[in-house]
Design a protein around this motif. Structure first.
Motif, PDB file in Angstrom:
ATOM      1  N   LEU A 326       0.796  -1.236   0.000  1.00 46.60           N
ATOM      2  CA  LEU A 326       0.000   0.000   0.000  1.00 46.60           C
ATOM      3  C   LEU A 326       0.827   1.284   0.000  1.00 46.60           C
ATOM      4  N   ASN A 327       2.064   1.240  -0.380  1.00 45.38           N
ATOM      5  CA  ASN A 327       2.934   2.401  -0.249  1.00 45.38           C
ATOM      6  C   ASN A 327       2.630   3.479  -1.298  1.00 45.38           C
ATOM      7  N   THR A 328       2.365   4.720  -0.812  1.00 41.29           N
ATOM      8  CA  THR A 328       2.123   5.857  -1.697  1.00 41.29           C
ATOM      9  C   THR A 328       2.210   7.145  -0.893  1.00 41.29           C
ATOM     10  N   THR A 329       2.167   8.278  -1.599  1.00 39.23           N
ATOM     11  CA  THR A 329       2.263   9.594  -0.975  1.00 39.23           C
ATOM     12  C   THR A 329       1.324  10.554  -1.704  1.00 39.23           C
ATOM     13  N   TRP A 330       0.694  11.491  -0.949  1.00 37.35           N
ATOM     14  CA  TRP A 330      -0.159  12.502  -1.556  1.00 37.35           C
ATOM     15  C   TRP A 330      -0.112  13.772  -0.728  1.00 37.35           C
ATOM     16  N   LEU A 331      -0.766  14.818  -1.226  1.00 39.57           N
ATOM     17  CA  LEU A 331      -0.822  16.099  -0.532  1.00 39.57           C
ATOM     18  C   LEU A 331      -2.213  16.332   0.033  1.00 39.57           C
TER      19      LEU A 331
END
Length: 333
Positions: A326-331
């Protein structure tokens, strides 16, 4: 002597008469601002060592020591008193119990303060002294009142029948100051300046966060770090290899980590697996393609503004016990 007009004599002018108030106002320009445009913030100047700290003596006794310091004491007894720049140039020892023995029935609170006296405002002498202000013994003691211009350094909680003062009996009360425009150190939320200005920065020791003041929004963290917050899985999902899904916000950036397995086969698009709490959610939908364990293909996932995360197998059903990263990044915002 006060100047009869609001314009004050500038510091260090040739041929002028610069009185004590004028001099204090001139030097106060370089200190962090206080309650008005012509006042400075009272406090200890940060420096090497531990300036102004009140401690029990090395061999426990009825005395305490005060470390050397320089600081600012803003005058309060005239409109333009100015700021006193004060110094304790060597360690000082104060006898807490020698002249004021502990009460036999109740505890009391004493204060250690740095006090500025000035004959210009009616005091008997002009001097800065680091001194003990004795409190009154009571079942629930309160701090004694300290008159005049001063900064508190510590509270000493004197137990009943005490014969010595230990480190645990001393509460650190030092306020901190800084140069004009500098980052101000505060112990916590309650230590923030009462009269901040837009663009003022503080460093909070309780959170180790840098904050700045916005006149329209109040105090705001600079790159505030929430630390990792574990997420709760919805039914039919389990954590893989102790890699519990979690989110962490650093400033406006949110990171998601973790690995899960489905306990049932998945065929429907939009299957929900987890929810992200408020404060970590994006303003618009966030899509990403993630790795599926044991295969060479990936999987589409979507995070909605309401915090729901759903997966889309498309035309390739997922078997039970399928591993999904589930690895991710957002703002946010």
């Amino acid at each position: 002597m006060s100047t009869p007009t609001p314009e004050r004599d500038s510091g260090w002018i040739s041929g002028g008469v610069v009185d004590a108030e004028d001099a204090r106002l001139a030097t106060g320009v370089f200190a962090a601002p206080g309650a008005s445009p012509v006042q400075a913030r009272s406090g200890i100047r940060p420096a090497t060592g531990d300036p102004g700290r009140v401690q029990a003596t090395a061999t426990v006794s009825g005395k305490v020591t005060v470390a050397p310091f320089q600081g600012v004491i803003q005058g309060t007894r005239a409109t333009a008193t100015g700021a006193y720049l004060v110094t304790l140039d060597q360690q000082k020892t104060l006898d807490v119990l020698g002249t004021n023995p502990a009460d036999t029935a109740n505890p009391r609170n004493d204060l250690v303060v740095a006090r500025q006296r000035d004959t210009q405002y009616g005091d008997a002498v002009t001097a800065m002294t680091v001194e003990l202000v004795k409190g009154t013994a009571a079942a629930t003691p309160t701090d004694p009142a300290a008159a005049g211009d001063f900064i508190p350094l510590a509270r000493i909680r004197v137990p009943k029948n005490a014969t010595s003062i230990a480190a645990a009996d001393i509460d650190d009360l030092r306020p901190w100051t800084s140069a004009a425009g500098g980052i101000l150190r505060v112990w916590g939320e309650s230590g923030r300046p009462t009269y901040p200005y837009t663009g003022m920065y503080v460093h909070r020791w309780d959170t180790n966060h840098l904050e700045w003041y916005d006149s329209s929004a109040g105090w705001r963290a600079v790159n505030d770090d929430t630390g990792w917050n574990n997420l709760t899985l919805l039914p039919n999902w389990v954590v893989y290899n102790a890699e519990t899904p979690a989110v962490r916000r650093v400033g406006a950036t949110v990171h998601l980590r973790g690995a899960v397995q489905s306990t049932v086969a998945l065929t429907a698009n939009g299957t929900s697996l987890i929810a992200v709490p408020a404060g970590f959610r994006p303003a618009v939908r966030h899509h990403w393609y993630t790795v599926i364990g044991g295969t060479t293909r990936g999987l589409e996932l979507m995070l909605r503004p309401d915090g729901g995360i759903a997966l889309y197998p498309q035309d390739s059903p997922l078997p039970a016990n399928q591993l999904i990263y589930l690895n991710t990044t957002w703002l946010v915002g």
